[in-house]
Scaffold this motif. Structure first.
Motif, PDB file in Angstrom:
ATOM      1  N   THR A   1       0.230  -8.013  -2.942  1.00 62.27           N
ATOM      2  CA  THR A   1       0.351  -6.207  -2.405  1.00 62.27           C
ATOM      3  C   THR A   1       1.685  -7.044  -1.784  1.00 62.27           C
ATOM      4  O   THR A   1       3.427  -5.964  -1.751  1.00 62.27           O
TER       5      THR A   1
ATOM      6  N   HIS B   1       8.622   6.080  -5.262  1.00 63.18           N
ATOM      7  CA  HIS B   1       7.968   6.394  -3.808  1.00 63.18           C
ATOM      8  C   HIS B   1       6.467   6.226  -3.987  1.00 63.18           C
ATOM      9  O   HIS B   1       5.182   6.262  -3.380  1.00 63.18           O
ATOM     10  N   GLU B   2       6.162   6.331  -5.410  1.00 66.89           N
ATOM     11  CA  GLU B   2       4.539   6.641  -5.885  1.00 66.89           C
ATOM     12  C   GLU B   2       3.789   5.090  -5.922  1.00 66.89           C
ATOM     13  O   GLU B   2       2.718   5.234  -5.145  1.00 66.89           O
ATOM     14  N   GLN B   3       4.503   4.959  -6.301  1.00 63.09           N
ATOM     15  CA  GLN B   3       3.913   2.884  -6.393  1.00 63.09           C
ATOM     16  C   GLN B   3       3.696   2.811  -5.136  1.00 63.09           C
ATOM     17  O   GLN B   3       3.375   1.907  -4.865  1.00 63.09           O
ATOM     18  N   HIS B   4       4.565   3.192  -5.038  1.00 60.45           N
ATOM     19  CA  HIS B   4       5.108   2.167  -2.960  1.00 60.45           C
ATOM     20  C   HIS B   4       3.851   2.228  -2.696  1.00 60.45           C
ATOM     21  O   HIS B   4       3.278   1.620  -1.379  1.00 60.45           O
ATOM     22  N   ASP B   5       3.414   4.062  -1.999  1.00 60.81           N
ATOM     23  CA  ASP B   5       1.845   4.002  -1.138  1.00 60.81           C
ATOM     24  C   ASP B   5       1.029   3.905  -2.444  1.00 60.81           C
ATOM     25  O   ASP B   5      -0.060   3.380  -1.692  1.00 60.81           O
ATOM     26  N   PHE B   6       0.771   3.557  -3.298  1.00 59.98           N
ATOM     27  CA  PHE B   6      -0.411   2.355  -4.235  1.00 59.98           C
ATOM     28  C   PHE B   6      -0.310   1.493  -3.581  1.00 59.98           C
ATOM     29  O   PHE B   6      -1.548   0.544  -3.150  1.00 59.98           O
ATOM     30  N   ALA B   7       0.497   0.576  -3.209  1.00 59.15           N
ATOM     31  CA  ALA B   7       0.549  -0.525  -3.389  1.00 59.15           C
ATOM     32  C   ALA B   7       0.420  -1.337  -1.496  1.00 59.15           C
ATOM     33  O   ALA B   7      -0.771  -1.107  -1.493  1.00 59.15           O
TER      34      ALA B   7
ATOM     35  N   THR C   1      -1.104   0.865  -0.153  1.00 59.31           N
ATOM     36  CA  THR C   1      -2.941   1.822   0.571  1.00 59.31           C
ATOM     37  C   THR C   1      -3.644  -0.008  -0.699  1.00 59.31           C
ATOM     38  O   THR C   1      -4.216  -0.311   0.378  1.00 59.31           O
ATOM     39  N   ILE C   2      -3.053  -0.185  -1.238  1.00 58.78           N
ATOM     40  CA  ILE C   2      -3.794  -1.389  -1.704  1.00 58.78           C
ATOM     41  C   ILE C   2      -4.149  -2.986  -0.338  1.00 58.78           C
ATOM     42  O   ILE C   2      -5.004  -2.960  -0.412  1.00 58.78           O
ATOM     43  N   ARG C   3      -2.558  -2.531  -0.106  1.00 59.54           N
ATOM     44  CA  ARG C   3      -2.193  -4.143   1.006  1.00 59.54           C
ATOM     45  C   ARG C   3      -3.548  -3.250   2.968  1.00 59.54           C
ATOM     46  O   ARG C   3      -4.147  -3.709   3.082  1.00 59.54           O
TER      47      ARG C   3
ATOM     48  N   SER D   1      -5.591  -1.574   2.624  1.00 61.67           N
ATOM     49  CA  SER D   1      -7.665  -1.605   1.977  1.00 61.67           C
ATOM     50  C   SER D   1      -8.391  -3.115   2.001  1.00 61.67           C
ATOM     51  O   SER D   1      -9.166  -3.178   2.707  1.00 61.67           O
TER      52      SER D   1
END
Length: 734
Positions: free
Chosen positions: A16, A26-32, A34-36, A38
């Motif tokens: 990640t 921006h949305e993809q960066h927010d998803f990534a 969140t993974i980190r 988590s």
């Protein structure tokens, strides 16, 4: 099992991180992101489960070391201060006068219990306060309970001189109470709290999260320490979690702010203004113990009425966050009656907050909550002794370029087993604009390179399981030409010939520890990002078999790499490195001498003159100040965390050196001394670092005849350094 569990988690966090470095919406960066995040949360859960498993299996050992109890409580409060400030919660502690300043026990596990209870209190409290209270009672011989016998049998004191049978009159029962004004717990649900993997109800888990293991672990730890844990609660009012431990009083003189008789403070009239009754009571009690004459007001208008009618005060201690009239507004009104010389003002403020207009009022000092008695004492003593209160000045210039990560992008892997060194390196890289992944040893570094590419590997030389030299040799042998990362050796070694040895092993560059910004920046500037498709090479990447990994680091580092496989790197590496670094690099040993000055000197001469060494201050304030400046604006909190980790880890290293000296373990002595040498130098403990250098040299030479005596000297010097580092933390006044 911990290694097997962490390996896939490292892949999640590492990949990640790689994804976050790519072009994302921006949305993809927010998803990534969140993974980190988590992944980090999952690591915390795994640590809880591993702790619980150790306890259940009877494998958790308790340390038995002397430590400062007040510092332990303050450090636990510091860890939750940010979250408390975000929720506008008051955070405080009160310790009875009968509580000993130092006890013998396991500071790490005691802090773990406190942090768990404090985290829960802050989590379940939306307004009000969280307060820690510590009391103490002397245990009669007939009622003195012993800690868990299984734990005691497995926890022999590893440091010499501390394994004696405690005197009955030194045994105390310590009672800790963590009180909050949170949501409270229904009486019929309290018994669920201390069950494993259980919370009050399902809605609690959904709203607040958690595994239900924290309290179960904390209760078992308290029981292992000879105590118990219980809770009192009322729905809508709050909860108080209690726990007790049995400990022996350690021999340590009480600090100045805890002793009776303060001539510079005696009789001084102090005005205390705070809307929170608990804070007023605590500060009033502290000032009374210093023989001052405090008077407490619950609001700004009440205090202003006293001043307007001419009531005399020598100093005013104001809370910032108050209804009706905040601290800054009150200070402005006070200044209409008294100037800064007639009535010094001390502002108490929440973490990270500096209210607008505060700088124009000439406050004598700003103290960050939770207030520590040592800090308040030092501020007041400085005011009345005519000494200027220390205020940290901003650096006039900085060698840190926060845009370097964008200007010169690199994917960085840090291979380092020491937690202090990890934190320092990551901090510097973060300030340079880089995000680095971490491997705890050479084996984890190889696994990380097998998952994703890195342009740069910052490789510590001495690590467990697989050292940096062996890991470098495998990287050079396995990876194809053109896909080799730039490997920078990071080591506290500064002996002639070390540099050539590391370069001959396949490393590209060399940075001495403690890490200096200018050297690391120069080394990174010489790196070039890799290009091309890295997915094909990862499929072909294989880590050597377990049998090969068992080969000793010493025998591996002694081997010369195959010149045909290392290609152009084999050449005259020393000559090429000198051409790249020029006169700036020179000999690492020379650089170390330039940085440490007369301390490095001649080793033999230092061995002949131990008395001169003992006269030196345990901490070089200039080195610590330079290191603090290098860490950036919020350095005090970061330095405090480093010192905490250092003081927590050093007794283990001292024990390892003592065992190695006794058992004739040359490699063990060299490894432990090398680790402590670097971290000591980073924090300015230069005398301690020099003694470690001598022990490392003894281990490397195989001459352990005087090692045990030298370890004794090292333990004495560490005791001096510990006091000085604690004092350095207490003097950090924002």
């Amino acid at each position: 099992m911990s290694h097997e569990i962490r390996t896939p988690l490292n892949a999640v966090i590492g990949m990640t991180g790689l994804l976050l470095d790519t072009d994302l919406s921006h949305e993809q960066h927010d998803f990534a992101a969140t993974i980190r995040t988590s992944g980090d949360a999952l690591l915390s859960i795994i640590n809880d489960i591993l702790d619980f498993s150790k306890i259940e299996a009877g494998k958790l050992d308790l340390e038995n070391q002397p430590f400062n109890l007040r510092h332990c409580v303050e450090e636990a409060l510091d860890l939750v201060a940010t979250r408390a400030a975000e929720k506008d919660l008051e955070l405080a502690y009160l310790m009875d006068d009968q509580v000993p300043p130092a006890i013998v026990g396991d500071v790490t596990r005691l802090r773990q219990i406190l942090v768990n209870l404090l985290n829960n209190a802050v989590k379940f409290t939306d307004e009000g306060e969280v307060v820690v209270r510590v009391t103490c009672s002397v245990l009669p011989l007939s009622s003195a309970r012993s800690p868990d016998p299984l734990s005691s049998a497995r926890s022999p004191d590893r440091r010499r001189g501390l394994g004696r049978r405690p005197s009955p009159n030194k045994r105390r029962e310590l009672h800790f109470a963590v009180r909050d004004t949170g949501i409270g717990i229904p009486e019929d649900r309290m018994e669920r709290l201390f069950r494993s993997f259980s919370q009050v109800d399902a809605s609690t888990t959904r709203k607040y999260g958690g595994t239900g293991l924290g309290l179960a672990i904390s209760r078992r730890l308290a029981q292992m320490m000879g105590g118990a844990m219980w809770v009192e609660s009322e729905v809508g009012v709050g909860s108080t979690f209690h726990f007790t431990t049995i400990a022996e009083v350690a021999s340590e003189e009480a600090p100045g702010y805890l002793r009776n008789g303060e001539p510079q403070l005696a009789g001084r009239r102090a005005l205390i203004v705070d809307d929170n009754a608990t804070n007023r009571r605590i500060v009033k009690r502290w000032t009374e113990s210093w023989e001052m004459a405090p008077r407490a007001a619950g609001s700004g208008p009440e205090a202003l009425a006293w001043i307007s009618q001419g009531d005399p005060f020598d100093v005013a201690i104001l809370d910032m966050q108050m209804p009706e009239m905040d601290g800054v507004t009150l200070a402005r009104e006070i200044r209409k009656h008294h100037d800064a010389e007639a009535l010094p003002l001390v502002m108490l403020t929440s973490l990270g907050r500096r209210e607008e207009g505060a700088d124009a009022i000439q406050f004598a000092a700003h103290l960050i909550k939770p207030i520590k008695p040592s800090q308040l004492h030092n501020v007041l003593a400085g005011i009345f002794a005519g000494r200027p209160v220390r205020v940290r000045e901003s650096a006039a210039h900085s060698e840190i370029d926060p845009e370097m990560g964008q200007r010169h992008p690199l994917r960085i892997l840090l291979a380092e087993d020491n937690v202090v060194n990890q934190k320092v390196a990551l901090r510097i890289l973060e300030r340079l604009g880089y995000r680095a992944d971490v491997a705890a040893d050479g084996l984890e570094a190889l696994e990380a390179l097998g998952r994703q590419p890195y342009d740069v590997v910052l490789m510590d030389v001495q690590m467990p399981q697989m050292d940096g030299v062996a890991a470098t040799q495998q990287i050079r042998e396995k990876r194809p030409q053109g896909r080799q990362p730039h490997i920078i050796a990071m080591t506290a070694h500064a002996l002639s010939g070390d540099r050539e040895k590391y370069l001959a092993a396949g490393m590209d560059d060399y940075v001495s520890k403690p890490v200096r910004v200018e050297e690391l920046v120069a080394a990174l500037e010489r790196c070039r990002p890799l290009s091309g498709d890295w997915r094909v090479e990862i499929r072909d990447w294989e880590v050597e078999t377990e049998g090969e990994l068992q080969e000793s680091p010493t025998s591996r580092s002694a081997r010369s790499p195959d010149r045909r496989r290392t290609g152009a790197r084999s050449g005259d590496l020393t000559q090429r490195q000198e051409e790249r670094t020029g006169a700036r690099s020179g000999d690492p040993a020379q650089h170390q001498e330039e940085r440490t000055g007369a301390r490095s000197g001649d080793l033999a001469q230092r061995q002949e003159e131990p008395a001169a060494e003992s006269l030196q201050s345990p901490i070089d304030e200039e080195v610590l100040a330079q290191f603090t400046e290098m860490m950036g604006e919020d350095a005090p909190a970061f330095i405090a965390e480093l010192i905490d980790v250092f003081l927590e880890d050093t007794p283990r290293l001292l024990a390892e050196m003592g065992d190695a000296a006794t058992e004739g373990d040359e490699e063990g002595l060299e490894r432990a001394a090398h680790t402590l040498k670097g971290t000591s130098a980073a924090l300015g403990a230069m005398v301690l670092s020099d003694l470690c250098q001598e022990l490392e040299t003894m281990g490397k030479a195989g001459d352990l005849e005087e090692a045990a005596e030298k370890v004794d000297q090292l333990e004495v010097e560490y005791a001096r350094a510990e006091v000085a580092l604690r004092d350095a933390n207490n003097r950090q006044i924002e």
